[in-house]
Design a protein around this motif. Sequence first.
Motif, short mmCIF file in Angstrom:
data_model
loop_
_atom_site.label_atom_id
_atom_site.label_comp_id
_atom_site.label_asym_id
_atom_site.label_seq_id
_atom_site.Cartn_x
_atom_site.Cartn_y
_atom_site.Cartn_z
N GLN A 1 0.46 -5.13 17.00
CA GLN A 1 0.85 -3.85 16.40
C GLN A 1 1.92 -3.21 17.26
N ALA A 2 3.13 -3.13 16.72
CA ALA A 2 4.22 -2.46 17.42
C ALA A 2 3.95 -0.95 17.42
N PRO A 3 4.54 -0.22 18.34
CA PRO A 3 4.29 1.23 18.43
C PRO A 3 4.56 1.94 17.11
N GLY A 4 3.55 2.65 16.61
CA GLY A 4 3.69 3.40 15.38
C GLY A 4 3.80 2.57 14.11
N GLN A 5 3.55 1.28 14.23
CA GLN A 5 3.69 0.38 13.08
C GLN A 5 2.33 -0.17 12.65
N GLY A 6 2.36 -1.03 11.63
CA GLY A 6 1.15 -1.60 11.09
C GLY A 6 0.70 -2.86 11.81
N LEU A 7 -0.35 -3.46 11.27
CA LEU A 7 -0.91 -4.67 11.84
C LEU A 7 -0.12 -5.89 11.36
N GLU A 8 0.14 -6.80 12.28
CA GLU A 8 0.84 -8.04 11.94
C GLU A 8 0.02 -9.22 12.42
N TRP A 9 -0.34 -10.09 11.51
CA TRP A 9 -1.09 -11.29 11.86
C TRP A 9 -0.17 -12.30 12.53
N ASP B 1 -5.79 5.45 9.64
CA ASP B 1 -4.95 4.49 8.91
C ASP B 1 -5.87 3.43 8.32
N TYR B 2 -5.56 3.02 7.10
CA TYR B 2 -6.36 2.00 6.42
C TYR B 2 -5.47 0.83 6.02
N TYR B 3 -5.95 -0.38 6.30
CA TYR B 3 -5.18 -1.59 6.02
C TYR B 3 -5.99 -2.53 5.13
N CYS B 4 -5.34 -3.06 4.12
CA CYS B 4 -5.97 -4.12 3.35
C CYS B 4 -5.53 -5.46 3.96
N GLN B 5 -6.32 -6.49 3.69
CA GLN B 5 -6.04 -7.81 4.27
C GLN B 5 -6.58 -8.89 3.34
N ALA B 6 -5.80 -9.94 3.17
CA ALA B 6 -6.22 -11.07 2.35
C ALA B 6 -5.64 -12.35 2.95
N TRP B 7 -6.08 -13.48 2.39
CA TRP B 7 -5.55 -14.78 2.78
C TRP B 7 -4.60 -15.27 1.70
N SER C 1 -2.89 -18.57 5.68
CA SER C 1 -2.35 -17.53 6.56
C SER C 1 -2.94 -16.19 6.13
N VAL C 2 -3.01 -15.28 7.06
CA VAL C 2 -3.57 -13.95 6.80
C VAL C 2 -2.42 -12.97 6.55
N VAL C 3 -2.64 -12.08 5.62
CA VAL C 3 -1.63 -11.07 5.29
C VAL C 3 -2.28 -9.69 5.36
N PHE C 4 -1.60 -8.75 5.97
CA PHE C 4 -2.02 -7.36 5.98
C PHE C 4 -1.08 -6.54 5.10
N GLY C 5 -1.64 -5.52 4.48
CA GLY C 5 -0.79 -4.52 3.85
C GLY C 5 -0.15 -3.66 4.92
N GLN D 1 0.85 -1.19 0.00
CA GLN D 1 0.00 0.00 0.00
C GLN D 1 0.88 1.24 0.00
N PRO D 2 0.37 2.35 -0.50
CA PRO D 2 1.10 3.62 -0.34
C PRO D 2 1.09 3.97 1.14
N SER D 3 2.17 4.57 1.61
CA SER D 3 2.26 4.85 3.04
C SER D 3 1.35 5.99 3.47
N SER D 4 1.08 6.92 2.56
CA SER D 4 0.26 8.05 2.94
C SER D 4 -0.50 8.61 1.74
N LEU D 5 -1.59 9.32 2.07
CA LEU D 5 -2.42 9.96 1.06
C LEU D 5 -3.09 11.16 1.71
N SER D 6 -3.09 12.29 1.03
CA SER D 6 -3.75 13.48 1.54
C SER D 6 -4.84 13.93 0.57
N VAL D 7 -6.00 14.26 1.11
CA VAL D 7 -7.09 14.78 0.30
C VAL D 7 -7.74 15.95 1.02
N SER D 8 -8.44 16.77 0.28
CA SER D 8 -9.22 17.86 0.86
C SER D 8 -10.61 17.35 1.18
N PRO D 9 -11.27 17.94 2.17
CA PRO D 9 -12.65 17.53 2.49
C PRO D 9 -13.54 17.60 1.26
#
Lengths: 106, 116
Positions: B39-47, A83-89, A94-98, A5-13
């Motif tokens: 989730q470590a401090p300031g980090q993302g989610l880890e399964w 913060d937004y996270y994607c997740q898949a299997w 096993s589960v993986v997060f972005g 995932q991109p680490s950051s994104l900025s938008v206006s309201p």
Amino acid sequence: YELTQPSSLSVSPGQTATITCSGEDLGKKFTCWYQQKPGQSPVLVIYQDNKRPSGIPERFSGSSSGNTATLTVSGTQAMDEADYYCQAWDNSLSVVFGGGTKLTVL
Amino acid sequence: QVHLVQSGAEVKKPGASVKLSCKASGNTFSTYPIHWVRQAPGQGLEWMGWINTANGNTKYSQRIQGRVTITRDTAENTAYMELSSLRSEDTGVYFCARGRVGYEHWGQGTLVTVSS
């Protein structure tokens, strides 16, 4: 298996925020999206690529094709800053997060 | 509505073990698996892994396999996660989560601090 995932994104309201999540053949798997605000547990906002759980505003939508899943927030509001996270299997159950995307609403 | 209530904060020394609990409300404990995410401090989610609450089968992240053990007590509607050989990098918030189509339900999180 990795999700990027991109680490950051900025938008206006009021603008549309588009957050991508990339992984090999991700379109062949189901993707979930989670919103996490500081000091809180994550909240499921999209499941099975494009479905919204009860209580999630209609401005949140999702899609997936090829190697990319996308979370779209239409008419972004200040309360969507999180913060937004994607997740898949992966193929081994096993589960993986972005890595997560920090959405800033300026 | 399902609620997951986790045990309280822990402070441990390097090399020690920690065992956290996650109690589910209602009578659907054995219906869906329970997962552990950190989730470590300031980090993302880890399964970390999950347990089939009906039969006790488990699956762990390769990254921490060998140090993590997830168990459950169906009589108490509670899942447990034990992490051994703790190191400073294990400091963070540990969540349990479950759901039918994703993680619809999360615990409030447990802060684990590993420090000498």
